[in-house]
Design a protein around this motif. Structure first.
Motif: not given
Length: 335
Positions: A54, A59, A141, A163, A177, A181
């Protein structure tokens, strides 16, 4: 409930809070409920470790996360669409009575998630690192605005891998994404494809508006915020007007209202009084969208919906827009 314009959250937490957060991370037990992620073979075969890059760096997760804390309605939307339930969640744009959770203005997730998840807390819009650390998360997140608060990204990174989701206009990237994850890459691809097909199919309900120009934005105290990131009308087959920004938000004063020459104009206001003030300007009646019967005023809850995006949200927005647009005279001419 009053929806507020998404804003940059408050100053970074003090160093003492960081120390407290780290202490809680080390000492927290298993009192908080477990998140839900399907680990069965049928749930997909995503390999770990996995790394996602990112704007804040990489991450990396070495195994599938089990205790996710999510900040922001868009992130909750994406997780829910993938069949993943976080252990806790917060979004200060959807609270009432001094912080009580309220999903009534987020109907795309209402009934799909429990308000009990709303337990992280955002005091005056500031990220609560202590509350987050208490859940002993293995993945955080968060939205860009959360990470931008001074040293907040560094603070949260000491608790768990972080993230940082991109803007709402990049919801496909975000979904992809987060799918990687959480070991849900296949589900993420399916959700994105389903939304894109739904918008493509919806174009058949708007034959008279295909290729027509549009402006879309928000009304606020004598100003018009032309919203470049709101691209869902393009997905329905309309075309941005020349003065519709491609990505940014353009602030236009009411004295320039006659520059809004698009065939279709969609506006959302914070309250009825703001809408009434706009309507009272005599120039509004002579705008092409007014004459076409395609000047549409959306209810206030649409403002939050437009600024938060995920598969569930995009499908809800599509249904709302089609319901308003398909009955307009300009569209009926194309039938």
């Amino acid at each position: 409930m009053t929806l507020t314009r998404p804003r940059r959250r408050g100053a970074a937490l003090a160093a003492a809070l960081l120390s407290t957060a780290l202490l809680l991370t080390a000492c927290s037990g298993n009192d908080a409920p477990e998140g839900t992620i399907d680990n069965s073979p049928a749930a997909g075969n995503d390999a770990f470790p996995v790394t996602v890059t990112t704007t804040y760096g990489e991450t990396t997760l070495y195994e599938k996360p089990e205790r996710i804390v999510a900040l922001g309605m868009s992130n909750l939307d994406i997780l829910t669409s993938l069949g993943v339930t976080p252990v806790a969640f917060a979004d200060d744009g959807y609270t009432v009575n001094g912080g009580s959770p309220d999903f009534s203005n987020a109907p795309w997730v209402d009934g799909k998630v429990s308000a009990d998840l709303w337990d992280v807390g955002l005091a005056d819009g500031e990220v609560n690192a202590e509350a987050i650390a208490a859940y002993d998360p293995d993945l955080l997140i968060v939205g860009t605005r959360d990470a931008e608060d001074g040293n907040m990204y560094e603070t949260l990174s000491e608790i768990a891998p972080v993230y940082v989701s991109p803007s709402a206009s990049e919801w496909q990237k975000d979904t992809t994404e987060i799918g990687q994850l959480t070991g849900k890459s296949t589900e993420a691809e399916e959700q994105i494809a389903a939304v894109e097909k739904a918008y493509e199919d919806a174009q058949s309900s708007l034959p008279g508006l295909q290729g027509r120009t549009y402006n879309i934005g928000a009304l606020d105290a004598g100003e018009i915020w032309i919203e470049g990131p709101w691209t869902f009308l393009s997905d329905l087959g309309l075309v941005p007007a020349d003065n519709q920004p491609a990505e940014d938000i353009q602030n236009m004063s009411m004295e320039n209202v006659d520059q809004l020459q698009a065939d279709v104009m969609v506006l959302v206001a914070y309250d009825d009084a703001t809408t009434d003030t706009f309507k009272s300007d005599p120039r509004v009646a002579s705008l092409p969208s007014s004459e076409n019967g395609t000047l549409i005023y959306l209810p206030a809850n649409f403002l939050g919906a437009a600024h938060r995006a995920g598969p569930l949200n995009r499908l809800w927005v599509k249904d709302q827009m089609v319901s308003y647009l398909e009955k307009t005279p300009l569209n009926q001419e194309g039938n």
